[in-house]
Design an enzyme around this catalytic site. Structure first.
Site, PDB file in Angstrom:
ATOM      1  N   LYS A   1      31.348 -16.327  27.408  1.00 48.14           N
ATOM      2  CA  LYS A   1      32.267 -17.235  26.721  1.00 48.14           C
ATOM      3  C   LYS A   1      33.040 -18.062  27.727  1.00 48.14           C
ATOM      4  CE  LYS A   1      32.871 -14.313  22.681  1.00 48.14           C
ATOM      5  NZ  LYS A   1      33.506 -13.098  22.190  1.00 48.14           N
TER       6      LYS A   1
ATOM      7  N   GLN B   1      38.763  -9.979  21.730  1.00 49.47           N
ATOM      8  CA  GLN B   1      37.434  -9.376  21.620  1.00 49.47           C
ATOM      9  C   GLN B   1      37.502  -8.030  20.892  1.00 49.47           C
ATOM     10  OE1 GLN B   1      34.556 -10.861  22.603  1.00 49.47           O
ATOM     11  NE2 GLN B   1      33.307  -9.115  22.010  1.00 49.47           N
TER      12      GLN B   1
ATOM     13  N   ASP C   1      38.171 -17.318  15.716  1.00 52.96           N
ATOM     14  CA  ASP C   1      37.231 -16.358  15.124  1.00 52.96           C
ATOM     15  C   ASP C   1      37.213 -16.473  13.601  1.00 52.96           C
ATOM     16  OD1 ASP C   1      35.690 -14.655  16.751  1.00 52.96           O
ATOM     17  OD2 ASP C   1      37.458 -13.478  17.313  1.00 52.96           O
TER      18      ASP C   1
HETATM   19  N1  GUN Z   1      32.836  -8.596  18.952  1.00 47.86           N
HETATM   20  C1  GUN Z   1      31.567  -8.811  18.554  1.00 47.86           C
HETATM   21  N2  GUN Z   1      31.458 -10.005  17.938  1.00 47.86           N
HETATM   22  C2  GUN Z   1      32.691 -10.566  17.953  1.00 47.86           C
HETATM   23  C3  GUN Z   1      33.207 -11.794  17.499  1.00 47.86           C
HETATM   24  O1  GUN Z   1      32.510 -12.644  16.920  1.00 47.86           O
HETATM   25  N3  GUN Z   1      34.527 -12.000  17.728  1.00 47.86           N
HETATM   26  C4  GUN Z   1      35.314 -11.087  18.337  1.00 47.86           C
HETATM   27  N4  GUN Z   1      36.605 -11.381  18.507  1.00 47.86           N
HETATM   28  N5  GUN Z   1      34.862  -9.932  18.791  1.00 47.86           N
HETATM   29  C5  GUN Z   1      33.556  -9.677  18.598  1.00 47.86           C
END
Ligand code: GUN
Length: 299
Positions: free
Chosen positions: A54, A98, A121
């Site tokens: 990311k 996350q 998100d």
């Molecule tokens: N962990 C796995 N997929 C995601 C996601 O799309 N967003 C977040 N914040 N954590 C994750």
């Protein structure tokens, strides 16, 4: 029939290029650089890989990346204090915490502490409600990526029979809302659905998001159905020390003999998720500054 392969990797590269182009114009015309803050608590190896990717792609798109790596023992109070700080930081347009978080931290509490306007998100309860009522929301990245692939394939989704297999808050439920918004007839199937094969067989569009390796097989599909495979599952390695094969929730070999089009794993939905995170960060930045939203990058 052998299905057309929907190349999510190539499509994600196009999305990222579009985002980068918009970011460049934002900087040149308005002196604005979008900023994305990613918070990682603990050292879950898969999460570390995601967070690294990311950060890298955020910078490549011309955005500012703020990484906050916190010790696994971080208290809920300290994490909430960081979220509050990021909420009030004008250089931060998007915040992603996350998941999963360590057990001693209440995930819901943390997600709902994020400013909904910075919730890239789309997990905040306000965004969930806005999406469900057809209002302007921040939309979860994976379902948004699936929607982009489907719109690109079909043009209009109006009147299509869509079956979403899986009812998670992160994928299944928001996916169903997005398909409904694009005027599909939507069914959510799950572990307790009776005659699930027959339900899936009705679908023009199948979204598999259950987290069960190769569960959806070719004999579940209507001929010509378009299959979007959200699953990322690692099979046990064939021999010790080796890495297990990555497979989706769809049995690609049999499904691709029946489907009209299908996303592969890897290289399908996966790359779209981070591309949509960048798109959401750009959208949040435009909204925060009262600027028009980028076309084709939102729901
Ligand atoms: N962990 C796995 N997929 C995601 C996601 O799309 N967003 C977040 N914040 N954590 C994750």
């Amino acid at each position: 029939m052998t299905a057309q392969i929907i190349d999510g990797k190539a499509f994600a590269a196009e999305v990222r290029a579009k985002v980068a182009e918009h970011v460049s114009a934002l900087k040149a015309d308005h002196g604005i650089t979008p900023g994305l803050a990613v918070v990682l608590v603990g050292e879950d190896p898969a999460s570390q890989v995601y967070v690294r990717s990311k950060g890298k792609q955020t910078v490549e798109a011309g955005m500012e990346s703020f990484e906050h790596k916190l010790d696994v023992s971080t208290s809920e109070e300290d994490l909430l204090a960081l979220v509050d700080k990021l909420n009030n930081d004008p250089a931060v347009n998007g915040i992603l915490v996350q998941l999963p978080l360590p057990d001693h931290i209440d995930e819901e509490k943390v997600i709902n502490a994020i400013d909904p306007a910075k919730d890239v998100d789309g997990f905040h309860i306000s965004n969930v409600g806005l999406l469900a009522t057809g209002q302007k929301a921040m939309v979860p990245c994976t379902p948004l990526g699936c929607l982009m692939l489907l719109r690109d394939h079909f043009g209009s989704l109006s009147g299509k029979e869509a079956v979403v297999v899986g009812r998670s808050n992160i994928v299944g439920k928001p996916m169903a809302q997005l398909l409904l918004r694009d005027s599909c007839t939507v069914t959510i199937a799950h572990s307790r659905t009776k005659d699930i094969e027959e339900v899936v067989k009705r679908a023009d569009i199948v979204i598999a998001a259950v987290g069960r390796p190769e569960m959806v097989t070719g004999d579940w599909l209507k001929k010509g159905a378009v299959v979007i495979d959200v699953g990322i599952n690692r099979l046990p390695p064939a021999e010790e020390g080796a890495k297990g094969k990555l497979v989706g929730d769809v049995d690609f070999a049999s499904a691709s003999q029946v489907a009209g089009a299908i996303t592969p794993v890897p290289g399908g939905v996966g790359p779209m998720t981070i591309a949509c995170l960048l798109a959401n960060t750009l959208t949040a930045t435009c909204r925060a500054n009262g600027l028009p939203e980028p076309e084709g990058l939102t729901a």
